[in-house]
Design an enzyme around this catalytic site. Structure first.
Site, PDB file in Angstrom:
ATOM      1  N   GLY A   1      15.209  -7.931   4.665  1.00 13.84           N
ATOM      2  CA  GLY A   1      14.093  -8.222   5.568  1.00 13.84           C
ATOM      3  C   GLY A   1      14.174  -9.666   6.014  1.00 13.84           C
ATOM      4  CB  SER A   2      11.666 -11.831   7.598  1.00 15.43           C
ATOM      5  OG  SER A   2      10.631 -11.672   6.653  1.00 15.43           O
ATOM      6  CB  THR A   3      14.637 -16.030   5.933  1.00 14.48           C
ATOM      7  OG1 THR A   3      15.943 -15.568   6.318  1.00 14.48           O
ATOM      8  CG2 THR A   3      14.804 -17.226   5.013  1.00 14.48           C
TER       9      THR A   3
ATOM     10  CB  VAL B   1       9.195 -11.061   3.415  1.00  9.18           C
ATOM     11  CG1 VAL B   1       8.796 -10.090   2.317  1.00  9.18           C
ATOM     12  CG2 VAL B   1       8.098 -11.115   4.466  1.00  9.18           C
ATOM     13  N   GLY B   2      11.758 -12.711   2.047  1.00  5.84           N
ATOM     14  CA  GLY B   2      12.800 -12.800   1.017  1.00  5.84           C
ATOM     15  C   GLY B   2      12.497 -13.923   0.029  1.00  5.84           C
TER      16      GLY B   2
ATOM     17  CE  LYS C   1       6.984  -1.956   1.613  1.00  2.00           C
ATOM     18  NZ  LYS C   1       6.871  -1.446   3.007  1.00  2.00           N
TER      19      LYS C   1
ATOM     20  CD  GLU D   1      16.483 -12.917  12.128  1.00  2.00           C
ATOM     21  OE1 GLU D   1      15.424 -13.011  11.491  1.00  2.00           O
ATOM     22  OE2 GLU D   1      17.424 -12.211  11.776  1.00  2.00           O
TER      23      GLU D   1
ATOM     24  CB  CYS E   1      20.352  -9.234  10.138  1.00  6.22           C
ATOM     25  SG  CYS E   1      21.422  -7.860   9.708  1.00  6.22           S
TER      26      CYS E   1
ATOM     27  CD  GLU F   1      22.706  -8.305   2.305  1.00  5.30           C
ATOM     28  OE1 GLU F   1      22.939  -8.897   3.380  1.00  5.30           O
ATOM     29  OE2 GLU F   1      23.514  -8.264   1.368  1.00  5.30           O
TER      30      GLU F   1
HETATM   31  P1  NAD Z   1       9.923  -8.131   6.848  1.00  2.00           P
HETATM   32  O1  NAD Z   1      10.425  -9.191   5.940  1.00  2.00           O
HETATM   33  O2  NAD Z   1       8.668  -8.332   7.571  1.00  2.00           O
HETATM   34  O3  NAD Z   1       9.728  -6.760   6.035  1.00  2.00           O
HETATM   35  C1  NAD Z   1      10.767  -6.185   5.264  1.00  2.00           C
HETATM   36  C2  NAD Z   1      10.163  -5.278   4.222  1.00  2.00           C
HETATM   37  O4  NAD Z   1       9.432  -6.083   3.303  1.00  2.00           O
HETATM   38  C3  NAD Z   1       9.176  -4.248   4.762  1.00  2.00           C
HETATM   39  O5  NAD Z   1       9.312  -3.047   4.031  1.00  2.00           O
HETATM   40  C4  NAD Z   1       7.835  -4.902   4.483  1.00  2.00           C
HETATM   41  O6  NAD Z   1       6.762  -3.980   4.383  1.00  2.00           O
HETATM   42  C5  NAD Z   1       8.126  -5.566   3.151  1.00  2.00           C
HETATM   43  N1  NAD Z   1       7.218  -6.667   2.821  1.00  2.00           N
HETATM   44  C6  NAD Z   1       6.505  -7.466   3.649  1.00  2.00           C
HETATM   45  N2  NAD Z   1       5.765  -8.336   2.941  1.00  2.00           N
HETATM   46  C7  NAD Z   1       6.037  -8.111   1.632  1.00  2.00           C
HETATM   47  C8  NAD Z   1       5.591  -8.682   0.415  1.00  2.00           C
HETATM   48  N3  NAD Z   1       4.684  -9.651   0.391  1.00  2.00           N
HETATM   49  N4  NAD Z   1       6.099  -8.202  -0.745  1.00  2.00           N
HETATM   50  C9  NAD Z   1       7.009  -7.208  -0.752  1.00  2.00           C
HETATM   51  N5  NAD Z   1       7.446  -6.596   0.370  1.00  2.00           N
HETATM   52  C10 NAD Z   1       6.972  -7.050   1.552  1.00  2.00           C
HETATM   53  O7  NAD Z   1      11.145  -7.812   7.818  1.00  2.00           O
HETATM   54  P2  NAD Z   1      11.168  -6.829   9.054  1.00  2.00           P
HETATM   55  O8  NAD Z   1      10.375  -7.455  10.160  1.00  2.00           O
HETATM   56  O9  NAD Z   1      10.825  -5.440   8.605  1.00  2.00           O
HETATM   57  O10 NAD Z   1      12.738  -6.834   9.411  1.00  2.00           O
HETATM   58  C11 NAD Z   1      13.324  -7.791  10.196  1.00  2.00           C
HETATM   59  C12 NAD Z   1      14.022  -8.834   9.351  1.00  2.00           C
HETATM   60  O11 NAD Z   1      14.986  -8.221   8.494  1.00  2.00           O
HETATM   61  C13 NAD Z   1      14.820  -9.822  10.186  1.00  2.00           C
HETATM   62  O12 NAD Z   1      14.618 -11.134   9.706  1.00  2.00           O
HETATM   63  C14 NAD Z   1      16.273  -9.394   9.959  1.00  2.00           C
HETATM   64  O13 NAD Z   1      17.212 -10.408  10.141  1.00  2.00           O
HETATM   65  C15 NAD Z   1      16.222  -8.928   8.561  1.00  2.00           C
HETATM   66  N6  NAD Z   1      17.353  -8.015   8.296  1.00  2.00           N
HETATM   67  C16 NAD Z   1      18.413  -8.473   7.552  1.00  2.00           C
HETATM   68  C17 NAD Z   1      19.511  -7.638   7.337  1.00  2.00           C
HETATM   69  C18 NAD Z   1      20.683  -8.097   6.509  1.00  2.00           C
HETATM   70  O14 NAD Z   1      21.426  -7.252   6.044  1.00  2.00           O
HETATM   71  N7  NAD Z   1      20.895  -9.384   6.301  1.00  2.00           N
HETATM   72  C19 NAD Z   1      19.533  -6.367   7.874  1.00  2.00           C
HETATM   73  C20 NAD Z   1      18.438  -5.948   8.636  1.00  2.00           C
HETATM   74  C21 NAD Z   1      17.343  -6.774   8.826  1.00  2.00           C
END
Ligand code: NAD
Length: 497
Positions: free
Chosen positions: A242-244, A246-247, A189, A396, A298, A264
């Site tokens: 993604g973001s910390t 949502v992680g 996804k 961030e 990131c 990540e």
């Molecule tokens: P996000 O966490 O908002 O979304 C990431 C993904 O998660 C998207 O596909 C989103 O639709 C999905 N998502 C959102 N809510 C969810 C849920 N409840 N359950 C399951 N999936 C869900 O992040 P973003 O705004 O798309 O990306 C930016 C973030 O990603 C920043 O914090 C950045 O630091 C991080 N990032 C980290 C790395 C790394 O390798 N460490 C690389 C790139 C981006």
């Protein structure tokens, strides 16, 4: 002043329509809803997707489960899987311009940068193809005569892959080829803001010989399409970038059925600079590290920790170099900083700057949004007199905003660097080897750059300490991450005890 490259209108650009890939079929969503993507640099709709509901996510998981439990992909030889991945790499390289265009127009990143990411991604697929043939376990004949212990690596099963918007094609390429190399099946996804290149990847993988159901790709919002991929009992592992925040939620969801998770997450990466550093090199790297991908990265080097003796001179030189950075049209090959992903995100970035100046930070360059007629853009921004406790120094920002902090002793620099929740990467600049190594060992981050910043290679593991994540991607253990360990404990001949 900032150099502005005004976006050229897209004219009669034809909106691209995409379906989802489930069980080898390109299908519409169960509820018939669509998502439209407005290009952040051009302000017009460029893509239309089928929006996945929970039922679509469940269909995709069921297809991946069937493909794992009875389909051909996990049963192929490693050599056959490797060949498919190599074919995919060639096709990615052949369609790199189209894929880079889709990433640039949907994310707002500069086209020159998107092309670089595509070259890197093709290399990762080739690297995964090589690792596919080298997945091995151990054997022990030291357990006593007449016994043999064999440690096998088996594919973990069905893997959910969830990716963000900032490096759409690159990040799926840091996960999917390794999961496939291990023999896993997947549901992918991408971010609903930048799904196009991942869907084209689905076409590529079909043509390269990935069988139906081994890779399923759904598009949708996190709560609707993403959450089921983290909770469903038929999923064995979740690989999330993604973001910390949502992680954290992903890990809690996965805990319900004790799935393996790989995370990540965010970063707030320091660059510590000593007076004996090559300052010309550092200043170039600082500007690149702060504004690459408009700071929506990131790994952004968004916290400079400068020795007091050089802070004033270095800040002034960074500010004047920032004024030469070309901001604007993502599709212009000259552009260095493109558009900001959404209007809401631009507001959030500008809000951090306002809050920081309210707390006593000074704007040495930029500091506000830029009006280029269409799209949304932020000026490359240098904030000086930032203190470690300010939000702009700890959180961030995810925009082209550089915070300058100062230190007097190496101990103080290390303390500031380690004083936040993140630990993704860091840089240290000094001509003294002892200094670099001391800082490199004591700063708690997954990657430490010494006299360079943000270089990478498929061979080098990448990931974070603390709240920057869990696990590592890339590197020679990348395929193992998608495996379970099985012990075969064998007794040869008659059992005596
Ligand atoms: P996000 O966490 O908002 O979304 C990431 C993904 O998660 C998207 O596909 C989103 O639709 C999905 N998502 C959102 N809510 C969810 C849920 N409840 N359950 C399951 N999936 C869900 O992040 P973003 O705004 O798309 O990306 C930016 C973030 O990603 C920043 O914090 C950045 O630091 C991080 N990032 C980290 C790395 C790394 O390798 N460490 C690389 C790139 C981006």
């Amino acid at each position: 002043m900032t150099v502005l490259l005004r976006p050229k209108p897209l004219g009669d650009y034809k909106v691209r329509e995409f379906r989802m890939l489930i069980d080898g079929q390109w299908v519409a969503g169960a509820e018939g809803r669509t998502i439209e993507r407005v290009a952040p640099g051009h302000g017009v709709v460029v893509s239309r997707y089928q929006a996945a509901a929970k039922a679509d996510a469940e269909r995709a998981i069921a297809a991946a489960r069937r493909a794992f439990d009875g389909g051909p992909w996990p049963r192929m030889t490693a050599s056959e899987r490797s060949l498919v991945l190599l074919r995919a790499a060639d096709m990615i390289a052949a369609r790199a311009d189209e894929l880079a265009f889709l990433d640039a127009i949907e994310s707002g990143k500069p086209i020159s940068q998107a092309k670089g990411e595509l070259a890197g991604a093709a290399d990762i697929w080739r690297y995964a193809a090589a690792l596919a043939r080298d997945l091995s376990g151990d054997s022990y004949n030291t357990l006593g005569e007449g016994t043999l212990g064999v440690v096998l690596r088996e594919a973990i099963g069905v893997v959910s892959i969830i990716t963000p918007w900032n490096f759409p094609f690159l990040i799926v390429s840091q996960k999917l080829p390794f999961a496939l190399a291990a023999g896993c099946t997947t549901v992918v996804k991408p971010s609903e803001l930048t799904s196009a290149s991942t869907l084209v990847l689905g076409e590529i993988l079909e043509a390269a010989g990935v069988p139906a159901g081994a890779v399923n790709i759904i598009v949708g919002t996190g709560p609707e399409a993403g959450a089921p991929l983290t909770t469903h009992p038929d999923v064995d592992m979740v690989s999330f970038t993604g973001s910390t925040g949502v992680g954290r939620l992903t890990m809690a969801n996965a805990a319900q059925t004790l799935k393996k998770v790989s995370l990540e997450l965010g970063g707030k990466n320091p660059q510590i600079v000593f007076p004996d550093a090559n300052l010309d090199e550092f200043i170039d790297a600082a500007v690149f590290g702060a504004y690459f991908n408009a700071g929506e990265c990131c790994n952004a080097g968004s916290r400079l920790i400068l020795h007091r003796d050089i802070a004033e001179e270095v800040t002034a030189r960074i500010a004047s170099l920032s004024a030469k950075v070309k901001v604007g049209d993502p599709l212009d090959p000259e552009t260095q900083v493109g558009a900001i992903i959404t209007p809401q995100h631009l507001e959030k970035i500008a809000g951090y700057v306002t809050a920081a100046t309210g707390e006593g930070a000074a704007v040495s360059h930029g500091g506000a949004a830029l009006d280029l007629g269409i799209g949304q853009f932020m000026a490359p921004t240098v904030l000086s007199a930032v203190r470690p406790e300010m939000a702009v120094a700890r959180e961030e920002v995810f925009g082209p905003v550089l915070s300058v902090l100062t230190f007097e002793t190496a101990e103080e620099a290390i303390r500031i660097a380690n004083s936040i929740d993140y630990g993704l990467s860091a840089g240290v600049w000094s001509r003294d080897f002892d200094t670099c190594l001391t800082i490199g060992r004591r700063v708690r981050a997954g990657t430490i750059w010494m006299n360079t910043f943000m270089d990478g290679a498929s061979e080098l593991p990448f990931g974070g300490y603390r709240q920057s994540g869990l696990g590592r991607e890339l590197g020679r253990h990348a395929v193992e991450d998608y495996t379970e360990t099985k012990t075969l404990n064998m007794h040869l001949g008659q059992r005596t005890s």
